[in-house]
Write a protein that holds these residues in place. Structure first.
Motif, PDB file in Angstrom:
ATOM      1  N   GLU A  38       0.825  -1.203   0.000  1.00  0.00           N
ATOM      2  CA  GLU A  38       0.000   0.000   0.000  1.00  0.00           C
ATOM      3  C   GLU A  38       0.861   1.256   0.000  1.00  0.00           C
ATOM      4  OE1 GLU A  38      -2.821  -0.062   3.214  1.00  0.00           O
ATOM      5  OE2 GLU A  38      -3.566  -2.035   2.630  1.00  0.00           O
ATOM      6  N   GLU A  39       1.878   1.274   0.836  1.00  0.00           N
ATOM      7  CA  GLU A  39       2.774   2.426   0.916  1.00  0.00           C
ATOM      8  C   GLU A  39       3.486   2.643  -0.422  1.00  0.00           C
ATOM      9  OE1 GLU A  39       3.552   4.807   3.458  1.00  0.00           O
ATOM     10  OE2 GLU A  39       1.584   4.042   4.008  1.00  0.00           O
ATOM     11  N   SER A  40       3.893   1.559  -1.043  1.00  0.00           N
ATOM     12  CA  SER A  40       4.568   1.654  -2.328  1.00  0.00           C
ATOM     13  C   SER A  40       3.640   2.226  -3.394  1.00  0.00           C
ATOM     14  CB  SER A  40       5.063   0.262  -2.733  1.00  0.00           C
ATOM     15  OG  SER A  40       5.674   0.304  -4.002  1.00  0.00           O
ATOM     16  N   GLU A  41       2.384   1.792  -3.391  1.00  0.00           N
ATOM     17  CA  GLU A  41       1.404   2.304  -4.349  1.00  0.00           C
ATOM     18  C   GLU A  41       1.112   3.777  -4.107  1.00  0.00           C
ATOM     19  OE1 GLU A  41      -1.944  -0.305  -4.003  1.00  0.00           O
ATOM     20  OE2 GLU A  41      -0.831  -2.021  -4.831  1.00  0.00           O
ATOM     21  N   ILE A  42       0.993   4.162  -2.865  1.00  0.00           N
ATOM     22  CA  ILE A  42       0.701   5.558  -2.503  1.00  0.00           C
ATOM     23  C   ILE A  42       1.832   6.473  -2.973  1.00  0.00           C
ATOM     24  CG2 ILE A  42       0.479   7.176  -0.578  1.00  0.00           C
ATOM     25  CD1 ILE A  42      -1.087   4.938   0.884  1.00  0.00           C
ATOM     26  N   HIS A  43       3.057   6.014  -2.773  1.00  0.00           N
ATOM     27  CA  HIS A  43       4.223   6.845  -3.080  1.00  0.00           C
ATOM     28  C   HIS A  43       4.769   6.593  -4.488  1.00  0.00           C
ATOM     29  CE1 HIS A  43       4.213   8.367   0.957  1.00  0.00           C
ATOM     30  NE2 HIS A  43       4.248   7.151   1.447  1.00  0.00           N
ATOM     31  N   GLY A  44       4.073   5.733  -5.253  1.00  0.00           N
ATOM     32  CA  GLY A  44       4.461   5.481  -6.630  1.00  0.00           C
ATOM     33  C   GLY A  44       5.814   4.825  -6.792  1.00  0.00           C
ATOM     34  N   GLU A  45       6.142   3.954  -5.906  1.00  0.00           N
ATOM     35  CA  GLU A  45       7.443   3.269  -5.981  1.00  0.00           C
ATOM     36  C   GLU A  45       7.326   1.961  -6.689  1.00  0.00           C
ATOM     37  OE1 GLU A  45       8.729   3.103  -1.912  1.00  0.00           O
ATOM     38  OE2 GLU A  45       8.787   5.251  -1.749  1.00  0.00           O
TER      39      GLU A  45
END
Length: 111
Positions: A104-111
Motif C-alpha cells: 500500500e505504501e509503495s502504491e501511494i508513493h508510486g514506488e
C-alpha cells in the motif's frame, strides 16, 4: 545488541553457545504465547504475556550466569530486535499484514 557486542568482544565459543541457547528459549516463550494469544488487531496482550513469561523465567531457565551483562531488559530487548527484522510479530498474520502495508505504501508513493 548489548548481548551480541559483549559476546563478540569478551566471549569465546562457550559464551556464544550460552547466548544461542538463551535466544532459543526466549524465542520459544514468544512462540508459545503467539500460538495462545495471537490477535488480529491488538498485540498488547501478546507482548504483556511474553514479557511476563520472561520475567518469571529470568532467574531460572533464562539465567545466564556466565555472562552477567545479560539482564532481564536484554532478554526482553531480543524480542524487539526480532520484531524489527520481522522474525516475530505481535499480531496474528503479522508477516502478511506487513507485506500488505508495504504494498500500500509503495502504491501511494508510486514506488
Amino acid at each position: 545488541e548489548l548481548v551480541q557486542y559483549t559476546v563478540q568482544s569478551k566471549g569465546g565459543p562457550d559464551a556464544r553457545k550460552v547466548v544461542g541457547n538463551l535466544k532459543e528459549k526466549v524465542y520459544s516463550l514468544w512462540e508459545t504465547q503467539y500460538m495462545r494469544y495471537a490477535n488480529e488487531n491488538d498485540g498488547n496482550e501478546l507482548l504483556y504475556h511474553t514479557y511476563e513469561r520472561i520475567e518469571d523465567a529470568d532467574t531460572l531457565s533464562l539465567a545466564c550466569n556466565a555472562i552477567p551483562e545479560v539482564s532481564l531488559i536484554s532478554k526482553k530487548g531480543m524480542l524487539h530486535q526480532w520484531a524489527e527484522s520481522c522474525n516475530i510479530g505481535w499480531l496474528k498474520g503479522y508477516k502478511e499484514k506487513l507485506e500488505a502495508y508495504l504494498r500500500e505504501e509503495s502504491e501511494i508513493h508510486g514506488e
